[in-house]
Design an enzyme around this catalytic site. Sequence first.
Site, PDB file in Angstrom:
ATOM      1  CG  HIS A  44      -2.110  -1.123   1.292  1.00 19.33           C
ATOM      2  ND1 HIS A  44      -2.335  -1.171   2.953  1.00 19.33           N
ATOM      3  CD2 HIS A  44      -2.017  -1.667   0.331  1.00 19.33           C
ATOM      4  CE1 HIS A  44      -3.975  -1.946   1.495  1.00 19.33           C
ATOM      5  NE2 HIS A  44      -3.962  -2.903   0.400  1.00 19.33           N
ATOM      6  CD  GLU A  46      -1.970   4.238   3.810  1.00 26.66           C
ATOM      7  OE1 GLU A  46      -1.088   3.080   2.096  1.00 26.66           O
ATOM      8  OE2 GLU A  46      -3.176   4.132   3.755  1.00 26.66           O
ATOM      9  CB  CYS A  79      -1.837   1.415   5.810  1.00 23.33           C
ATOM     10  SG  CYS A  79      -1.565   0.635   4.485  1.00 23.33           S
ATOM     11  CB  ALA A 157     -18.871   6.059 -39.141  1.00 25.18           C
ATOM     12  CB  SER A 163     -14.823   5.015 -38.342  1.00 24.90           C
ATOM     13  OG  SER A 163     -14.881   4.228 -37.801  1.00 24.90           O
ATOM     14  N   GLY A 247     -19.106   0.939 -30.792  1.00 28.72           N
ATOM     15  CA  GLY A 247     -20.034   1.664 -31.299  1.00 28.72           C
ATOM     16  C   GLY A 247     -21.172   3.109 -31.060  1.00 28.72           C
TER      17      GLY A 247
HETATM   18  N1  LIG Z   1     -15.275   7.069 -34.136  1.00 27.83           N
HETATM   19  C1  LIG Z   1     -15.705   6.626 -32.521  1.00 27.83           C
HETATM   20  O1  LIG Z   1     -15.573   7.166 -32.036  1.00 27.83           O
HETATM   21  C2  LIG Z   1     -16.191   5.093 -32.991  1.00 27.83           C
HETATM   22  C3  LIG Z   1     -15.596   3.982 -31.955  1.00 27.83           C
HETATM   23  C4  LIG Z   1     -16.292   2.967 -32.348  1.00 27.83           C
HETATM   24  C5  LIG Z   1     -17.172   2.218 -33.304  1.00 27.83           C
HETATM   25  N2  LIG Z   1     -17.234   2.951 -34.292  1.00 27.83           N
HETATM   26  C6  LIG Z   1     -17.513   3.014 -35.360  1.00 27.83           C
HETATM   27  O2  LIG Z   1     -18.741   2.452 -35.206  1.00 27.83           O
HETATM   28  C7  LIG Z   1     -19.905   1.596 -36.243  1.00 27.83           C
HETATM   29  C8  LIG Z   1     -19.841   0.279 -35.486  1.00 27.83           C
HETATM   30  O3  LIG Z   1     -21.219   0.628 -34.341  1.00 27.83           O
HETATM   31  P1  LIG Z   1     -22.658  -0.169 -34.424  1.00 27.83           P
HETATM   32  O4  LIG Z   1     -23.105   0.707 -34.063  1.00 27.83           O
HETATM   33  O5  LIG Z   1     -22.890  -0.656 -35.358  1.00 27.83           O
HETATM   34  O6  LIG Z   1     -22.045  -1.446 -33.988  1.00 27.83           O
HETATM   35  P2  LIG Z   1     -21.410  -1.468 -32.120  1.00 27.83           P
HETATM   36  O7  LIG Z   1     -21.772  -0.804 -31.268  1.00 27.83           O
HETATM   37  O8  LIG Z   1     -20.441  -1.515 -32.150  1.00 27.83           O
HETATM   38  O9  LIG Z   1     -21.974  -3.320 -31.831  1.00 27.83           O
HETATM   39  C9  LIG Z   1     -22.997  -3.578 -31.858  1.00 27.83           C
HETATM   40  C10 LIG Z   1     -23.638  -4.524 -31.378  1.00 27.83           C
HETATM   41  O10 LIG Z   1     -23.247  -4.893 -29.779  1.00 27.83           O
HETATM   42  C11 LIG Z   1     -24.407  -5.650 -29.168  1.00 27.83           C
HETATM   43  N3  LIG Z   1     -25.072  -4.947 -28.410  1.00 27.83           N
HETATM   44  C12 LIG Z   1     -25.981  -3.987 -28.520  1.00 27.83           C
HETATM   45  N4  LIG Z   1     -26.007  -3.551 -27.076  1.00 27.83           N
HETATM   46  C13 LIG Z   1     -26.927  -4.341 -26.832  1.00 27.83           C
HETATM   47  C14 LIG Z   1     -27.374  -5.305 -25.809  1.00 27.83           C
HETATM   48  N5  LIG Z   1     -28.109  -4.882 -24.932  1.00 27.83           N
HETATM   49  N6  LIG Z   1     -27.234  -6.368 -25.271  1.00 27.83           N
HETATM   50  C15 LIG Z   1     -25.741  -7.366 -25.942  1.00 27.83           C
HETATM   51  N7  LIG Z   1     -25.068  -6.556 -26.893  1.00 27.83           N
HETATM   52  C16 LIG Z   1     -25.297  -5.617 -27.316  1.00 27.83           C
HETATM   53  C17 LIG Z   1     -25.180  -6.201 -30.462  1.00 27.83           C
HETATM   54  O11 LIG Z   1     -24.276  -7.303 -30.595  1.00 27.83           O
HETATM   55  P3  LIG Z   1     -24.548  -9.050 -31.205  1.00 27.83           P
HETATM   56  O12 LIG Z   1     -25.392  -8.732 -32.751  1.00 27.83           O
HETATM   57  O13 LIG Z   1     -23.599  -9.876 -31.479  1.00 27.83           O
HETATM   58  O14 LIG Z   1     -25.972  -8.827 -30.731  1.00 27.83           O
HETATM   59  C18 LIG Z   1     -25.296  -5.600 -31.544  1.00 27.83           C
HETATM   60  O15 LIG Z   1     -25.096  -5.910 -32.513  1.00 27.83           O
HETATM   61  C19 LIG Z   1     -18.167   1.328 -37.321  1.00 27.83           C
HETATM   62  O16 LIG Z   1     -18.428   1.538 -38.301  1.00 27.83           O
HETATM   63  C20 LIG Z   1     -17.366   2.134 -36.013  1.00 27.83           C
HETATM   64  O17 LIG Z   1     -16.141   1.941 -37.440  1.00 27.83           O
HETATM   65  C21 LIG Z   1     -16.714   4.875 -33.955  1.00 27.83           C
END
Ligand SMILES: NC(=O)c1ccc[n+]([C@@H]2O[C@H](COP(=O)([O-])OP(=O)(O)OC[C@H]3O[C@@H](n4cnc5c(N)ncnc54)[C@H](OP(=O)(O)O)[C@@H]3O)[C@@H](O)[C@H]2O)c1
Length: 315
Positions: A44, A46, A79, A157, A163, A247
Site C-alpha cells: 500500500h 502508506e 496501514c 463514421a 471511421s 460503437g
Molecule cells: N468514432 C468512434 O469513436 C468510433 C468508435 C467505435 C466504433 N465506431 C464505428 O461505429 C460503427 C459500429 O457501430 P455499431 O453501432 O454498428 O456497432 P457496435 O455498437 O460496436 O456493436 C453493436 C453490437 O453490440 C451488441 N449489443 C448492443 N446492445 C447490446 C445489448 N444491450 N446487449 C448485448 N449486446 C448488445 C450487439 O451484438 P450482437 O449482434 O452480437 O448481439 C450489436 O450488434 C463502426 O462503423 C465503427 O467504425 C466509431
Amino acid sequence: MGAALALAARGRGQTAPNPAVGCVIVHDGRVVGRGWTQPGGRPHAEAMALEAAGPAARGATAYVTLEPCAHESPRGPACADLLAASGIARAVIACRDPDPRTDGRGIARLEAAGIATATGIAAREAERAMAGFLMRARHGRPHVTLKLGLSIDGCIALASGESRWITGPAARAHAHLERARAELILVGRGTLEADAPKLDVRLPGLAHRSPARAVLGHGAAPFGWIAVDRPEAIADTPALDVLVEGGAGAAAAFLAADLVDRLLVYRAPIVIGGGRPGIADIGLVHLEGAHGRWRLHDQRMLGIDRLEVYERVRE
Ligand SMILES: NC(=O)c1ccc[n+]([C@@H]2O[C@H](COP(=O)([O-])OP(=O)(O)OC[C@H]3O[C@@H](n4cnc5c(N)ncnc54)[C@H](OP(=O)(O)O)[C@@H]3O)[C@@H](O)[C@H]2O)c1
C-alpha cells in the site's frame, strides 16, 4: 495532498481490487517519504512512504488520499497500525474508505494512538481519482467511461462505415492514456467486426499497461477477450474502471442501462453529414428526460480537436 493525488495516479489501472492511493510524509517542511499503491494492490501507499521515511516519520505529517486500512491481510499489515507505530504526529486524509473493514476504523485507530487527524481535504478530487474503487464498494459495479470520437455533427463514421480517423493524433494519444487508466476496455460486436481494433495502449513507456478487452454481443469473444452479453455483466468482471469505446449500439446500450458515469467526447472540426450517429436509440420518449443528467466537468483543446468531459449527475 495534490502531490499525494499525483502519486496515486501512477497506480491507476494496475491496483485492482485495491484502490490506487498516494501518500506523502512531510517532516519540518520537507518530503521524507512518498508512496503509491503498487501493481496488484500491495504494498500500500502508506507502507511504501513509511519505508522511505524511516526514522524521519517520527513527528511528521502523513498526507494520504484514502483512509488508511484497518484490516490486516495475509498480504500485509494494516496501514493504520503501521502509521501508529511510526510515530507520525498528524494524518491528513482526503476521504474515508467505504470498505466495512475500515470505514471510520482506520481513523479511530490513528486517533487512539494519539495522532491528530483531518479528513475531507481535497475529497472531491480524491473521490474522482478513486471513482472505480468507490463505485465497486458502494454499488458493486465498476465505474464506466464512454468515449466517443465525433464530427461536429455528432457522427462516428461515414454512411459507408469509414471511421478512420475522425480525430487527430493529440486526441488519440489522450484516449490511449485513458485506456491505461482502466482495467477493462469494451467495444460492441459491430466495431469488432468493422474495425478489428487492437485496443492496446500505444504510448511510449505505457505499452505494458494495455487493459483487458471485452466485446458486447451475443456470440463468442475472440481468444483472450471477455464476452459480455449485456451491459450489467461488467459487474461480474474484476475491473474497477471500464472504458467503453463504442460503437453506436454499445454506447446506447450502456446509456439506456444508465451505466455510464463519465462521457469523453472528442470532437473533430469536420462535418460528415448523413453519417452514422455516435449514439443509437436509448429509448428516450420525452426531451424532459434528457435534461439534468449530465454536467460538464472539463473541456480542453487537444490539437485541433476539442475534448469535453461530462459526469453523470446522480444526487
Ligand atoms: N468514432 C468512434 O469513436 C468510433 C468508435 C467505435 C466504433 N465506431 C464505428 O461505429 C460503427 C459500429 O457501430 P455499431 O453501432 O454498428 O456497432 P457496435 O455498437 O460496436 O456493436 C453493436 C453490437 O453490440 C451488441 N449489443 C448492443 N446492445 C447490446 C445489448 N444491450 N446487449 C448485448 N449486446 C448488445 C450487439 O451484438 P450482437 O449482434 O452480437 O448481439 C450489436 O450488434 C463502426 O462503423 C465503427 O467504425 C466509431
